[in-house]
Design a protein around this motif. Sequence first.
Motif, mmCIF file in Angstrom:
data_model
loop_
_atom_site.group_PDB
_atom_site.id
_atom_site.type_symbol
_atom_site.label_atom_id
_atom_site.label_comp_id
_atom_site.label_asym_id
_atom_site.label_seq_id
_atom_site.Cartn_x
_atom_site.Cartn_y
_atom_site.Cartn_z
ATOM 1 N N LEU A 86 0.320 -1.080 0.219
ATOM 2 C CA LEU A 86 0.416 -0.208 -0.174
ATOM 3 C C LEU A 86 0.718 1.325 -0.437
ATOM 4 C CD1 LEU A 86 -2.725 1.203 0.241
ATOM 5 C CD2 LEU A 86 -2.675 1.137 2.452
ATOM 6 N N VAL A 88 1.488 5.712 -0.983
ATOM 7 C CA VAL A 88 0.473 7.356 -1.937
ATOM 8 C C VAL A 88 1.656 7.784 -2.259
ATOM 9 C CG1 VAL A 88 -0.741 9.039 -0.977
ATOM 10 C CG2 VAL A 88 -1.630 6.174 -0.836
ATOM 11 N N ARG A 93 -0.976 12.527 -0.086
ATOM 12 C CA ARG A 93 -1.381 12.080 1.316
ATOM 13 C C ARG A 93 -2.113 12.762 2.199
ATOM 14 N NH1 ARG A 93 4.284 9.552 3.025
ATOM 15 N NH2 ARG A 93 4.394 7.851 1.385
ATOM 16 N N LYS A 94 -2.610 11.729 3.386
ATOM 17 C CA LYS A 94 -3.874 12.812 3.671
ATOM 18 C C LYS A 94 -5.358 13.272 3.472
ATOM 19 C CE LYS A 94 -3.654 13.255 7.937
ATOM 20 N NZ LYS A 94 -3.424 12.257 8.737
ATOM 21 N N ARG A 95 -5.569 12.716 1.903
ATOM 22 C CA ARG A 95 -6.801 13.275 1.894
ATOM 23 C C ARG A 95 -7.729 12.037 1.545
ATOM 24 N NH1 ARG A 95 -5.223 16.745 -3.586
ATOM 25 N NH2 ARG A 95 -2.862 16.998 -2.634
ATOM 26 N N GLY A 96 -7.451 10.574 2.015
ATOM 27 C CA GLY A 96 -8.012 9.497 1.819
ATOM 28 C C GLY A 96 -8.466 8.265 1.018
ATOM 29 N N ALA A 98 -5.313 6.238 1.083
ATOM 30 C CA ALA A 98 -5.292 5.222 1.272
ATOM 31 C C ALA A 98 -6.229 4.004 2.187
ATOM 32 C CB ALA A 98 -3.887 5.144 1.746
ATOM 33 N N SER A 99 -6.883 4.468 2.731
ATOM 34 C CA SER A 99 -7.914 4.274 3.448
ATOM 35 C C SER A 99 -9.002 4.296 1.749
ATOM 36 C CB SER A 99 -8.783 5.438 4.564
ATOM 37 O OG SER A 99 -9.322 6.660 3.772
ATOM 38 N N ASN A 125 6.318 2.061 12.191
ATOM 39 C CA ASN A 125 5.350 3.377 10.940
ATOM 40 C C ASN A 125 4.069 3.775 11.859
ATOM 41 O OD1 ASN A 125 4.039 4.133 8.688
ATOM 42 N ND2 ASN A 125 4.422 2.774 7.379
ATOM 43 N N ALA A 127 2.147 6.326 10.149
ATOM 44 C CA ALA A 127 0.642 6.531 9.554
ATOM 45 C C ALA A 127 0.224 5.373 9.644
ATOM 46 C CB ALA A 127 1.650 7.370 8.564
ATOM 47 N N SER A 130 -2.382 3.613 12.606
ATOM 48 C CA SER A 130 -2.559 4.637 12.792
ATOM 49 C C SER A 130 -3.935 4.430 11.453
ATOM 50 C CB SER A 130 -2.665 5.786 12.415
ATOM 51 O OG SER A 130 -3.780 6.875 13.009
ATOM 52 N N LEU A 131 -4.470 4.466 10.436
ATOM 53 C CA LEU A 131 -4.744 3.976 9.347
ATOM 54 C C LEU A 131 -5.134 2.971 9.261
ATOM 55 C CD1 LEU A 131 -5.608 4.029 6.265
ATOM 56 C CD2 LEU A 131 -3.567 2.850 5.276
#
Length: 204
Positions: A86, A88, A93-96, A98-99, A125, A127, A130-131
């Motif tokens: 996975l 990005v 990043r931080k725009r949703g 990966a989720s 890791n 990030a 947390s994801l």
Amino acid sequence: MATRAITNTIVYRQYTGESDLPHIMSLVQHELSEPYVIYTYRYFLRQWPHLSFLACPNENSDPVGVIVCKQSMHKETQNRGYIAMLSVHRDWRKRGIASTLVRRSLAIMKLHGVEEVVLETEFDNSAALSLYESLGFIREKRLFRFYLNGKDAFRLVLVVPPNSEDQQDDIDLSPVPARPLFLAPPRMIPVPPLPYDADEPSAR
Ligand SMILES: CC(C)(COP(=O)(O)OP(=O)(O)OC[C@H]1O[C@@H](n2cnc3c(N)ncnc32)[C@H](O)[C@@H]1OP(=O)(O)O)[C@@H](O)C(=O)NCCC(=O)NCCS
């Protein structure tokens, strides 16, 4: 035909073939410490193309995010999904993204009766931890010096209850993009095979 969905202007699409491979390798090699060879990418992408998604800023642009997965029977008893890669791009990043990529792969796995989804990530890791924890994954165990760089890993697991449905309304999952490989026959959803390997005669 691959499914497409547009979420907040990002286009999410399935892996479509070898032409995607250089982009996927570039995204992963820049961000993950493990030095995967091309055969590792092909192992996943040729057998489970329906579980790999790319995120693109628009229809014609290069991908800025990717997820690569597999789904198979574990010890012949458990339908297990595995998130192998996975990544990005830093600028996106931080725009949703990966989720959304994870949720798309999970949705397809659920259509094929997945019972648990596992992955490993470096123990520090934050990030990624947390994801995944925001998506319901829990830390199952710490794997000592799991990576070639000497770092420990956490194995994360998501237990999927039977008949759980994906709650994401903005994703069009039809037609169901799947091939009936490596899954338990009683839980399979009958769908036609996709022409992923049309230009890859050695894939099957
Ligand atoms: C981990 C990674 C994939 C996250 O991609 P992303 O598109 O920025 O993630 P999202 O925007 O979907 O973030 C979803 C949630 O993850 C968590 N998260 C993402 N980046 C984070 C960060 N830098 N620090 C802490 N939490 C973070 C947050 O909980 C976030 O939700 P929020 O935005 O509501 O706070 C990206 O940072 C990356 O490619 N890293 C390098 C490769 C990698 O580590 N891959 C995972 C290996 S298993």
